[in-house]
Design an enzyme around this catalytic site. Structure first.
Site, PDB file in Angstrom:
ATOM      1  N   TYR A  20       0.838  -1.210   0.000  1.00 23.31           N
ATOM      2  CA  TYR A  20       0.000   0.000   0.000  1.00 23.31           C
ATOM      3  C   TYR A  20       0.870   1.256   0.000  1.00 23.31           C
ATOM      4  O   TYR A  20       0.711   2.140  -0.849  1.00 23.31           O
ATOM      5  CB  TYR A  20      -0.912  -0.010   1.228  1.00 23.31           C
TER       6      TYR A  20
HETATM    7  N1  LIG Z   1     -10.056   5.763   4.718  1.00 22.09           N
HETATM    8  C1  LIG Z   1      -8.871   6.302   5.066  1.00 22.09           C
HETATM    9  O1  LIG Z   1      -8.539   6.452   6.263  1.00 22.09           O
HETATM   10  C2  LIG Z   1      -7.923   6.785   3.989  1.00 22.09           C
HETATM   11  C3  LIG Z   1      -6.842   7.601   4.387  1.00 22.09           C
HETATM   12  C4  LIG Z   1      -5.957   8.049   3.403  1.00 22.09           C
HETATM   13  C5  LIG Z   1      -6.157   7.704   2.080  1.00 22.09           C
HETATM   14  N2  LIG Z   1      -7.223   6.899   1.736  1.00 22.09           N
HETATM   15  C6  LIG Z   1      -7.396   6.574   0.323  1.00 22.09           C
HETATM   16  O2  LIG Z   1      -8.654   7.054  -0.084  1.00 22.09           O
HETATM   17  C7  LIG Z   1      -9.136   6.268  -1.186  1.00 22.09           C
HETATM   18  C8  LIG Z   1     -10.578   5.834  -0.907  1.00 22.09           C
HETATM   19  O3  LIG Z   1     -10.557   4.991   0.223  1.00 22.09           O
HETATM   20  P1  LIG Z   1     -11.868   4.668   1.093  1.00 22.09           P
HETATM   21  O4  LIG Z   1     -11.427   4.766   2.486  1.00 22.09           O
HETATM   22  O5  LIG Z   1     -13.022   5.457   0.614  1.00 22.09           O
HETATM   23  O6  LIG Z   1     -12.038   3.110   0.746  1.00 22.09           O
HETATM   24  P2  LIG Z   1     -13.329   2.211   0.422  1.00 22.09           P
HETATM   25  O7  LIG Z   1     -14.533   2.728   1.104  1.00 22.09           O
HETATM   26  O8  LIG Z   1     -12.879   0.808   0.687  1.00 22.09           O
HETATM   27  O9  LIG Z   1     -13.497   2.423  -1.167  1.00 22.09           O
HETATM   28  C9  LIG Z   1     -12.564   1.896  -2.062  1.00 22.09           C
HETATM   29  C10 LIG Z   1     -13.081   2.100  -3.469  1.00 22.09           C
HETATM   30  O10 LIG Z   1     -12.112   1.573  -4.394  1.00 22.09           O
HETATM   31  C11 LIG Z   1     -12.824   0.857  -5.400  1.00 22.09           C
HETATM   32  N3  LIG Z   1     -11.990  -0.171  -6.004  1.00 22.09           N
HETATM   33  C12 LIG Z   1     -11.234  -1.099  -5.386  1.00 22.09           C
HETATM   34  N4  LIG Z   1     -10.656  -1.911  -6.301  1.00 22.09           N
HETATM   35  C13 LIG Z   1     -11.058  -1.468  -7.522  1.00 22.09           C
HETATM   36  C14 LIG Z   1     -10.809  -1.885  -8.869  1.00 22.09           C
HETATM   37  N5  LIG Z   1     -10.016  -2.923  -9.164  1.00 22.09           N
HETATM   38  N6  LIG Z   1     -11.391  -1.193  -9.883  1.00 22.09           N
HETATM   39  C15 LIG Z   1     -12.190  -0.135  -9.620  1.00 22.09           C
HETATM   40  N7  LIG Z   1     -12.468   0.294  -8.378  1.00 22.09           N
HETATM   41  C16 LIG Z   1     -11.913  -0.361  -7.340  1.00 22.09           C
HETATM   42  C17 LIG Z   1     -13.991   0.248  -4.668  1.00 22.09           C
HETATM   43  O11 LIG Z   1     -14.980  -0.100  -5.606  1.00 22.09           O
HETATM   44  P3  LIG Z   1     -15.985  -1.368  -5.404  1.00 22.09           P
HETATM   45  O12 LIG Z   1     -16.299  -1.396  -3.930  1.00 22.09           O
HETATM   46  O13 LIG Z   1     -17.150  -1.000  -6.252  1.00 22.09           O
HETATM   47  O14 LIG Z   1     -15.237  -2.566  -5.840  1.00 22.09           O
HETATM   48  C18 LIG Z   1     -14.397   1.397  -3.763  1.00 22.09           C
HETATM   49  O15 LIG Z   1     -15.239   2.279  -4.466  1.00 22.09           O
HETATM   50  C19 LIG Z   1      -8.152   5.107  -1.339  1.00 22.09           C
HETATM   51  O16 LIG Z   1      -7.260   5.397  -2.372  1.00 22.09           O
HETATM   52  C20 LIG Z   1      -7.420   5.089  -0.008  1.00 22.09           C
HETATM   53  O17 LIG Z   1      -6.107   4.589  -0.127  1.00 22.09           O
HETATM   54  C21 LIG Z   1      -8.110   6.445   2.655  1.00 22.09           C
END
Ligand SMILES: NC(=O)c1ccc[n+]([C@@H]2O[C@H](COP(=O)([O-])OP(=O)(O)OC[C@H]3O[C@@H](n4cnc5c(N)ncnc54)[C@H](OP(=O)(O)O)[C@@H]3O)[C@@H](O)[C@H]2O)c1
Length: 220
Positions: free
Chosen positions: A139
């Site tokens: 990651y």
């Molecule tokens: N949450 C945190 O604390 C945090 C902090 C810093 C950065 N981030 C970053 O923020 C971003 C969003 O994270 P989140 O927390 O909102 O996560 P999340 O709720 O798990 O959402 C992840 C998203 O990625 C999509 N995805 C995963 N694999 C995919 C693929 N092969 N093709 C297309 N779409 C795909 C999923 O789509 P489906 O579910 O439809 O498969 C889902 O919409 C990520 O890049 C994460 O690294 C998160």
């Protein structure tokens, strides 16, 4: 009306970004995989499109046919927890494919429309200050590479604005899963809200050229 493409639109941060951008008058092409959550996104101003960043074409027809694109916001991401010794080739493929290669290919496919609109590319990175985290090399490595992708794109495409947005821990299914697997507590009440991250993205996209920032840390 401005047009935006949002990946990860079925996820915690991405769905909030879709809502924030629609609220500010964008027409949004919302990309994700999960059919039920995609269907729930459908409303005035939102076109949900199934697109897997790791398989098939770099971009779906709904993106390729756009003549102008004001904003491409990359929210999709996966964050499996595994030691270097325990990370399989399949996991490396999944993480780099979703977090780096898919966004790079989609961006390249959207460049003609982005250039036509002198648009913006926003890439969601990782929480600020995280470094040398055990059991998270794939990651963290993918997000370090995403930062370099942003830098190269900014240098190559002077017509575009390119930003890396780094949210702190945000209350989404991803954070819940990661904290569980790391054996650390997860309390959504003390995490950032996805809406706060989405407002930061929307504020950046609304900012005049002079107010643009290449890196935005969102810490609540
Ligand atoms: N949450 C945190 O604390 C945090 C902090 C810093 C950065 N981030 C970053 O923020 C971003 C969003 O994270 P989140 O927390 O909102 O996560 P999340 O709720 O798990 O959402 C992840 C998203 O990625 C999509 N995805 C995963 N694999 C995919 C693929 N092969 N093709 C297309 N779409 C795909 C999923 O789509 P489906 O579910 O439809 O498969 C889902 O919409 C990520 O890049 C994460 O690294 C998160």
């Amino acid at each position: 009306m401005r047009t935006a493409v949002v990946t990860g639109a079925t996820g915690g941060i991405g769905s909030a970004v879709v809502a924030a951008l629609v609220g500010r008058g964008h027409r949004v092409v919302a990309l994700g995989r999960d059919a039920d959550r995609l269907a729930r996104l459908a409303r005035d101003g939102v076109t949900p499109v199934a697109h897997d960043l790791r398989r098939g074409r770099a971009a779906p027809p709904e993106v390729l046919e756009l003549e102008r694109l004001d904003a491409l916001v990359h929210c999709a991401g996966v964050a499996p927890v595994a030691s270097v010794a325990g990370t399989t080739a399949e996991t490396w493929d999944e993480v780099l494919g979703t977090n780096l290669v898919g966004p790079a290919r989609l961006t390249a496919a959207a460049l003609p429309a982005l250039r036509a609109a002198q648009g913006a590319v926003v890439l969601v990175g990782m929480a600020p200050g995280l470094q040398d985290v055990p059991r998270w090399s794939a990651y963290a490595g993918s997000k370090a590479a995403l930062r370099e992708l942003a830098g190269s794109l900014r240098a190559e495409e002077p017509l575009l604005r390119v930003a890396l947005v780094n949210p702190g821990g945000t209350a989404t299914p991803l954070l819940a899963r990661v904290r569980h697997e790391l054996g650390r507590p997860y309390d959504p009440a003390t995490a950032l809200s996805p809406a706060a991250v989405a407002e930061a993205v929307a504020d950046l996209l609304d900012s005049p050229a002079a107010g643009w920032r290449d890196v935005v840390d969102v810490l609540g």
